[in-house]
Write an enzyme that holds these catalytic residues in place. Structure first.
Site, PDB file in Angstrom:
ATOM      1  N   ASP A 136       0.854  -1.192   0.000  1.00  0.00           N
ATOM      2  CA  ASP A 136       0.000   0.000   0.000  1.00  0.00           C
ATOM      3  C   ASP A 136       0.887   1.238   0.000  1.00  0.00           C
ATOM      4  O   ASP A 136       2.047   1.176   0.424  1.00  0.00           O
ATOM      5  CB  ASP A 136      -0.866   0.030   1.274  1.00  0.00           C
ATOM      6  CG  ASP A 136      -2.093  -0.866   1.166  1.00  0.00           C
ATOM      7  OD1 ASP A 136      -2.397  -1.347   0.066  1.00  0.00           O
ATOM      8  OD2 ASP A 136      -2.742  -1.079   2.206  1.00  0.00           O
ATOM      9  N   ARG A 186      -0.907  -0.694  -8.796  1.00  0.00           N
ATOM     10  CA  ARG A 186      -2.283  -0.286  -8.505  1.00  0.00           C
ATOM     11  C   ARG A 186      -2.345   1.238  -8.559  1.00  0.00           C
ATOM     12  O   ARG A 186      -1.644   1.915  -7.817  1.00  0.00           O
ATOM     13  CB  ARG A 186      -2.677  -0.767  -7.109  1.00  0.00           C
ATOM     14  CG  ARG A 186      -4.033  -0.252  -6.656  1.00  0.00           C
ATOM     15  CD  ARG A 186      -4.251  -0.514  -5.165  1.00  0.00           C
ATOM     16  NE  ARG A 186      -4.256  -1.923  -4.874  1.00  0.00           N
ATOM     17  CZ  ARG A 186      -4.021  -2.420  -3.651  1.00  0.00           C
ATOM     18  NH1 ARG A 186      -3.747  -1.605  -2.647  1.00  0.00           N
ATOM     19  NH2 ARG A 186      -4.051  -3.712  -3.446  1.00  0.00           N
TER      20      ARG A 186
HETATM   21  C1  LIG Z   1      -8.270  -1.330  -4.168  1.00  0.00           C
HETATM   22  C2  LIG Z   1      -7.930   0.021  -3.604  1.00  0.00           C
HETATM   23  C3  LIG Z   1      -6.763   0.191  -2.912  1.00  0.00           C
HETATM   24  C4  LIG Z   1      -6.408   1.453  -2.432  1.00  0.00           C
HETATM   25  N1  LIG Z   1      -5.180   1.617  -1.846  1.00  0.00           N
HETATM   26  C5  LIG Z   1      -4.799   2.868  -1.501  1.00  0.00           C
HETATM   27  C6  LIG Z   1      -3.473   3.141  -1.048  1.00  0.00           C
HETATM   28  O1  LIG Z   1      -2.627   2.268  -0.923  1.00  0.00           O
HETATM   29  N2  LIG Z   1      -3.154   4.427  -0.720  1.00  0.00           N
HETATM   30  C7  LIG Z   1      -4.055   5.462  -0.839  1.00  0.00           C
HETATM   31  O2  LIG Z   1      -3.706   6.620  -0.580  1.00  0.00           O
HETATM   32  N3  LIG Z   1      -5.327   5.217  -1.247  1.00  0.00           N
HETATM   33  C8  LIG Z   1      -5.716   3.972  -1.587  1.00  0.00           C
HETATM   34  N4  LIG Z   1      -6.986   3.758  -2.038  1.00  0.00           N
HETATM   35  C9  LIG Z   1      -8.019   4.829  -1.873  1.00  0.00           C
HETATM   36  C10 LIG Z   1      -8.057   5.755  -3.061  1.00  0.00           C
HETATM   37  O3  LIG Z   1      -6.855   6.535  -3.075  1.00  0.00           O
HETATM   38  C11 LIG Z   1      -9.241   6.716  -2.990  1.00  0.00           C
HETATM   39  O4  LIG Z   1      -9.196   7.450  -1.817  1.00  0.00           O
HETATM   40  C12 LIG Z   1     -10.581   6.036  -3.057  1.00  0.00           C
HETATM   41  O5  LIG Z   1     -10.568   4.954  -3.928  1.00  0.00           O
HETATM   42  C13 LIG Z   1     -11.651   7.019  -3.545  1.00  0.00           C
HETATM   43  O6  LIG Z   1     -11.337   7.491  -4.838  1.00  0.00           O
HETATM   44  P1  LIG Z   1     -12.193   7.077  -6.130  1.00  0.00           P
HETATM   45  O7  LIG Z   1     -11.243   6.888  -7.273  1.00  0.00           O
HETATM   46  O8  LIG Z   1     -13.001   5.898  -5.831  1.00  0.00           O
HETATM   47  O9  LIG Z   1     -13.077   8.320  -6.501  1.00  0.00           O
HETATM   48  P2  LIG Z   1     -13.673   9.583  -5.719  1.00  0.00           P
HETATM   49  O10 LIG Z   1     -13.078  10.788  -6.339  1.00  0.00           O
HETATM   50  O11 LIG Z   1     -13.646   9.422  -4.243  1.00  0.00           O
HETATM   51  O12 LIG Z   1     -15.183   9.487  -6.154  1.00  0.00           O
HETATM   52  C14 LIG Z   1     -15.556   9.705  -7.511  1.00  0.00           C
HETATM   53  C15 LIG Z   1     -16.939   9.165  -7.752  1.00  0.00           C
HETATM   54  O13 LIG Z   1     -16.961   7.745  -7.536  1.00  0.00           O
HETATM   55  C16 LIG Z   1     -18.214   7.366  -6.988  1.00  0.00           C
HETATM   56  N5  LIG Z   1     -18.009   6.853  -5.627  1.00  0.00           N
HETATM   57  C17 LIG Z   1     -16.903   6.984  -4.865  1.00  0.00           C
HETATM   58  N6  LIG Z   1     -17.080   6.396  -3.662  1.00  0.00           N
HETATM   59  C18 LIG Z   1     -18.342   5.919  -3.666  1.00  0.00           C
HETATM   60  C19 LIG Z   1     -19.137   5.237  -2.704  1.00  0.00           C
HETATM   61  N7  LIG Z   1     -18.681   4.933  -1.475  1.00  0.00           N
HETATM   62  N8  LIG Z   1     -20.395   4.886  -3.039  1.00  0.00           N
HETATM   63  C20 LIG Z   1     -20.883   5.201  -4.265  1.00  0.00           C
HETATM   64  N9  LIG Z   1     -20.188   5.863  -5.206  1.00  0.00           N
HETATM   65  C21 LIG Z   1     -18.943   6.214  -4.918  1.00  0.00           C
HETATM   66  C22 LIG Z   1     -19.060   8.618  -6.930  1.00  0.00           C
HETATM   67  O14 LIG Z   1     -19.754   8.725  -8.162  1.00  0.00           O
HETATM   68  C23 LIG Z   1     -18.000   9.713  -6.831  1.00  0.00           C
HETATM   69  O15 LIG Z   1     -18.453  10.977  -7.262  1.00  0.00           O
HETATM   70  C24 LIG Z   1      -7.334   2.530  -2.579  1.00  0.00           C
HETATM   71  C25 LIG Z   1      -8.518   2.352  -3.266  1.00  0.00           C
HETATM   72  C26 LIG Z   1      -8.825   1.118  -3.804  1.00  0.00           C
HETATM   73  C27 LIG Z   1     -10.104   0.982  -4.572  1.00  0.00           C
END
Ligand SMILES: Cc1cc2nc3c(=O)[nH]c(=O)nc-3n(C[C@H](O)[C@H](O)[C@H](O)COP(=O)(O)OP(=O)(O)OC[C@H]3O[C@@H](n4cnc5c(N)ncnc54)[C@H](O)[C@@H]3O)c2cc1C
Length: 310
Positions: A136, A186
């Site tokens: 991560d 990732r």
């Molecule tokens: C598998 C995985 C591993 C990760 N590992 C790390 C890591 O190691 N380090 C790190 O800093 N971050 C990590 N993250 C978190 C990531 O950085 C984001 O904070 C998180 O994924 C939210 O960003 P997003 O791309 O989903 O979009 P966002 O910009 O949060 O959301 C965009 C749109 O997606 C949809 N959406 C988002 N969340 C939801 C919800 N809960 N319910 C419904 N719709 C939703 C909505 O339409 C929203 O407007 C990880 C995420 C994933 C999926």
């Protein structure tokens, strides 16, 4: 709503808030939604359910920023136990593990060396049961050290993956560097509260960076892991994949446990590889607060969970 992200992450650092929130049982609505449970058996059960639905998992034993040697050792022990339990359940090839270096010694004296040695133990155990580890990525002060550890680990365990965060200004260049054969990357947007000199703070700029990074990864020879719930990013990714001529199975989508589960199943139903990040363990506080910060719509659900235990 985006304006609430920083205040929520700042509030999360308060000891009083932490004390109040962590008195909630893991069974409380909001915790249960995002965290599979506290025990190894919970992570195995969640994996079984997801695998039965055509998905795969990456499992995270929760914990971070450890300054206690015993705690770091216990975290390594938890991963070894988990990998054995996955193997015993016949699930090891459908589940990999995600590891935070700060949970296995990065902040102890001689931290980078301790974290590397501990990560090696987990990678070895993962390799022995036929699976892999992804490191991560935490806040930007740890990016260089994490990528250095990744390079070291990949010499012995070439399948080890890493996370890159599109909100960091450096990440497009990191994507180009890591888009090489056998390299599992990732790509996520990034979940920490970062200063403007190192990170894009406007959502639109983060999204643009995400697309540039995705293009760099898809153009290379590595294995991109597209980690987002954002419908726009997913549609763009599918378009870029088609354009690149990549075969299914030469990349995958990833989402978090409890977030957009119908979309996870929809993509898997289309024949996409979909991996769900499954967190479990007692140290769920920091993880839960990051999920709340990126989805402040969940705040009312969270407050109801908090009040209903009184
Ligand atoms: C598998 C995985 C591993 C990760 N590992 C790390 C890591 O190691 N380090 C790190 O800093 N971050 C990590 N993250 C978190 C990531 O950085 C984001 O904070 C998180 O994924 C939210 O960003 P997003 O791309 O989903 O979009 P966002 O910009 O949060 O959301 C965009 C749109 O997606 C949809 N959406 C988002 N969340 C939801 C919800 N809960 N319910 C419904 N719709 C939703 C909505 O339409 C929203 O407007 C990880 C995420 C994933 C999926």
């Amino acid at each position: 709503m985006a304006l609430l992200r920083r205040p929520i992450l700042m509030l999360a650092r308060s000891g009083r808030v932490k004390e109040m929130v962590t008195t909630m049982p893991v069974s409380a609505g909001i915790v249960r939604r995002y965290v599979a449970g506290e025990r190894t058996a919970d992570a195995v059960r969640a994996t079984r359910e997801l695998v039965d639905a055509g998905l795969t998992t990456s499992i995270d034993y929760l914990g971070e920023d450890t300054t206690d040697e015993k705690r770091a050792e216990a975290t390594v022990g938890a991963y070894l136990e988990l990998l054995q339990a996955l193997h015993d359940a016949g699930l090891a090839t459908s589940a990999e593990v995600s590891v935070k270096l700060s949970a296995i010694g990065q902040y102890l004296p001689g931290g980078d060396r301790v974290a590397l040695e501990n990560a090696r133990r987990i990678c070895r155990a993962a390799g022995n049961v036929g699976t892999t580890v992804t490191l991560d990525m935490e806040d930007h002060t740890t990016t260089d050290a994490t990528l250095h550890t990744l390079r070291e680990l990949r010499q012995d365990f070439p399948g080890t993956g890493a996370v890159l965060q599109a909100y960091l200004r450096r990440t497009e260049a990191d994507c180009r560097r890591l888009a090489t054969e056998g390299s599992r990357v990732r790509l996520c947007k990034g979940a920490y509260d970062e200063p403007e000199d190192v990170a894009f703070t406007d959502r639109v700029d983060v999204d643009r960076s995400y697309v540039r990074c995705l293009k760099a990864l898809l153009a290379g020879d590595g294995y991109p892991m597209i980690a987002t719930h954002d419908p726009r990013m997913i549609a763009i990714a599918q378009h870029l994949v088609d354009e690149s001529g990549r075969e299914r199975g030469s990349y995958e989508f990833q989402m978090l446990y409890g977030t957009r589960p119908e979309e996870q199943r929809r993509l898997a139903g289309l024949g996409e590889r979909m991996r769900v990040y499954v967190p479990y363990g007692e140290e769920w506080y920091g993880y839960l607060m990051r999920r709340l910060a990126e989805r402040p719509q969940n705040l009312s659900f969270f407050l109801r969970s908090l009040l209903s235990q009184k």
